[in-house]
Enzyme design. Structure first.
Site, PDB file in Angstrom:
ATOM      1  N   ILE A 152      16.051  51.346 -18.750  1.00  0.00           N
ATOM      2  CA  ILE A 152      15.895  49.907 -18.484  1.00  0.00           C
ATOM      3  C   ILE A 152      17.127  49.370 -17.747  1.00  0.00           C
ATOM      4  O   ILE A 152      17.011  48.683 -16.733  1.00  0.00           O
ATOM      5  CB  ILE A 152      15.646  49.120 -19.790  1.00  0.00           C
ATOM      6  N   ASP A 172      28.272  52.775 -20.927  1.00  0.00           N
ATOM      7  CA  ASP A 172      27.302  53.601 -21.648  1.00  0.00           C
ATOM      8  C   ASP A 172      27.972  54.904 -22.063  1.00  0.00           C
ATOM      9  O   ASP A 172      28.080  55.836 -21.274  1.00  0.00           O
ATOM     10  CB  ASP A 172      26.082  53.893 -20.767  1.00  0.00           C
ATOM     11  N   ARG A 234      17.595  44.538 -28.907  1.00  0.00           N
ATOM     12  CA  ARG A 234      17.275  44.340 -30.314  1.00  0.00           C
ATOM     13  C   ARG A 234      18.172  43.252 -30.888  1.00  0.00           C
ATOM     14  O   ARG A 234      19.348  43.161 -30.540  1.00  0.00           O
ATOM     15  CB  ARG A 234      17.497  45.634 -31.116  1.00  0.00           C
ATOM     16  N   GLU A 263      12.220  37.907 -36.495  1.00  0.00           N
ATOM     17  CA  GLU A 263      11.114  37.745 -35.540  1.00  0.00           C
ATOM     18  C   GLU A 263       9.817  37.549 -36.315  1.00  0.00           C
ATOM     19  O   GLU A 263       9.610  38.225 -37.324  1.00  0.00           O
ATOM     20  CB  GLU A 263      11.021  38.971 -34.632  1.00  0.00           C
ATOM     21  N   HIS A 284      10.220  38.244 -28.030  1.00  0.00           N
ATOM     22  CA  HIS A 284      10.142  39.715 -27.904  1.00  0.00           C
ATOM     23  C   HIS A 284       8.941  40.113 -27.025  1.00  0.00           C
ATOM     24  O   HIS A 284       8.033  40.811 -27.468  1.00  0.00           O
ATOM     25  CB  HIS A 284      10.043  40.372 -29.291  1.00  0.00           C
ATOM     26  N   GLY A 286       9.429  41.264 -23.698  1.00  0.00           N
ATOM     27  CA  GLY A 286       9.906  42.024 -22.535  1.00  0.00           C
ATOM     28  C   GLY A 286       8.874  43.017 -22.029  1.00  0.00           C
ATOM     29  O   GLY A 286       8.686  43.204 -20.823  1.00  0.00           O
ATOM     30  N   ALA A 287       8.193  43.657 -22.959  1.00  0.00           N
ATOM     31  CA  ALA A 287       7.222  44.692 -22.579  1.00  0.00           C
ATOM     32  C   ALA A 287       5.809  44.128 -22.394  1.00  0.00           C
ATOM     33  O   ALA A 287       4.895  44.860 -22.031  1.00  0.00           O
ATOM     34  CB  ALA A 287       7.198  45.775 -23.664  1.00  0.00           C
TER      35      ALA A 287
HETATM   36  O1  HPV Z   1       9.986  49.193 -26.262  1.00  0.00           O
HETATM   37  C1  HPV Z   1      10.384  48.627 -27.278  1.00  0.00           C
HETATM   38  O2  HPV Z   1      11.082  49.173 -28.109  1.00  0.00           O
HETATM   39  C2  HPV Z   1      10.013  47.247 -27.506  1.00  0.00           C
HETATM   40  O3  HPV Z   1      10.744  46.507 -28.109  1.00  0.00           O
HETATM   41  C3  HPV Z   1       8.668  46.818 -27.112  1.00  0.00           C
HETATM   42  O4  HPV Z   1       8.015  46.756 -28.317  1.00  0.00           O
HETATM   43  P1  HPV Z   1       6.566  46.179 -28.469  1.00  0.00           P
HETATM   44  O5  HPV Z   1       5.626  47.233 -27.949  1.00  0.00           O
HETATM   45  O6  HPV Z   1       6.464  44.940 -27.653  1.00  0.00           O
HETATM   46  O7  HPV Z   1       6.412  45.968 -29.919  1.00  0.00           O
END
Ligand code: HPV
Length: 318
Positions: A152, A172, A234, A263, A284, A286-287
């Protein structure tokens, strides 16, 4: 012979579910099914995301579980040691959500810099903002500090170079010195160096005992007074009391959090943080793009089916 049972404990895209339903060799138990609570006794495979916590005690109670496949990257919600002890495979879907998470990261950086959400909130609250009295920050040619230069983090770097023409500082301790040869970046071995120099600090690390509260009071002290902190990783990585203090004291320009310790984040859990104008909170997500949910969901299904057939998969963690 009974078919192997796949239990789905978190929300998955309907495409992924359809694919499993069309697979005659497995039986599916979905989240809304009454039988779902029996997963410890009956599941051969589990499909989860980051909402469901799989503890050592859960794993000890399983009788025939062969694999846990987690959509996404972070596996801090699964007791990996307990799974390993029981010979249960744990897989994730690495790199699949990188574009989506990186997009949100860049979006949040711009929104905090230009105070987009704050202005919107104030206008809806009835304020007639005098535009000559408000200023945002430009991110053009600014330096981003990427904490965690993995899948990412590296996509964030590419987007930053493409969109802002800015510099990259990366911290990193786990990435090899030769990683990402095609991305112009400077690696630092001291987080403090990054914090001192970055205009935007963005976190892309897993939550481990080493990264818990990685960004706390002294880290905020080291950041520039105009800096922006972004956490799409996180919640536990940022000390939230220290963040509140940094925002209240205007030690940084602002922050955006897509991940928090509690959360979903509510006004009850965060009475003071939610009052900060220079903070954006997203739940949460992002994905959570359509494209990623379909692709990652299908990858989870593919992984479950491969494991149930006894095939090796490259995305196996334990
Ligand atoms: O890729 C991750 O670890 C995420 O935080 C995405 O999680 P999720 O699928 O949105 O519960």
């Amino acid at each position: 012979m009974n078919k192997p049972k796949v239990f789905i404990l978190d929300p998955f895209h309907p495409e992924a579910i359809k694919k499993l339903q069309a697979t005659p060799s497995v039986e599916l138990v979905r989240r809304n099914d009454d039988r779902v609570s029996k997963w410890r006794a009956e599941a051969d495979a589990l499909m989860i995301r980051s909402e469901t916590r799989i503890t050592a005690s859960d794993i000890e109670q399983t009788s025939k579980l062969k694999c846990i496949v987690k959509q996404g990257v972070g596996v801090d919600n699964i007791d990996l040691d307990a799974a390993e002890r029981r010979g249960i495979a744990v897989c994730n879907t690495p790199a699949m959500n990188s574009e989506s998470v990186a997009e949100l990261t860049i979006a949040l950086a711009l929104c905090v810099a230009r105070r987009v959400v704050e202005f919107d909130r104030r206008i809806r609250g009835g304020e007639a903002i005098v535009r000559s009295q408000v200023l945002g920050l430009s991110l053009f040619k600014k330096t981003i500090g990427i904490v965690g230069m993995g899948n990412i983090g590296s996509v964030v770097a590419r987007k930053w170079i493409g969109a802002m023409e800015g510099d990259i500082i990366a911290y990193d301790p786990f990435a090899s010195a030769e990683a990402w040869p095609d991305i112009k970046h400077r690696r630092v071995s001291d987080l403090n160096e990054l914090l001192k120099e970055a205009d935007v600090v963005t976190l892309h690390v897993p939550l481990t005992k080493d990264t818990r509260r990685l960004i706390g009071k002294s880290e905020f002290e080291r950041m520039k007074s105009e800096a922006i902190l972004l956490n799409c990783a996180r919640g536990g990585v940022v000390d939230e009391d220290a963040l509140l203090h940094a925002l209240e004291e205007e030690k940084i320009h602002g922050a955006a959090l897509d991940a928090m310790e509690v959360e979903p984040p509510t006004a009850k859990a965060y009475p003071k943080l939610l009052k900060r104008g220079n903070l954006i909170i997203t739940p949460h997500v992002g994905a959570n793009t359509l494209e990623n949910q379909i692709a990652s969901g299908m990858k989870v299904v593919e992984t479950v089916l491969a494991l149930l057939e006894g095939r090796e998969v490259p995305n196996r963690l334990v």
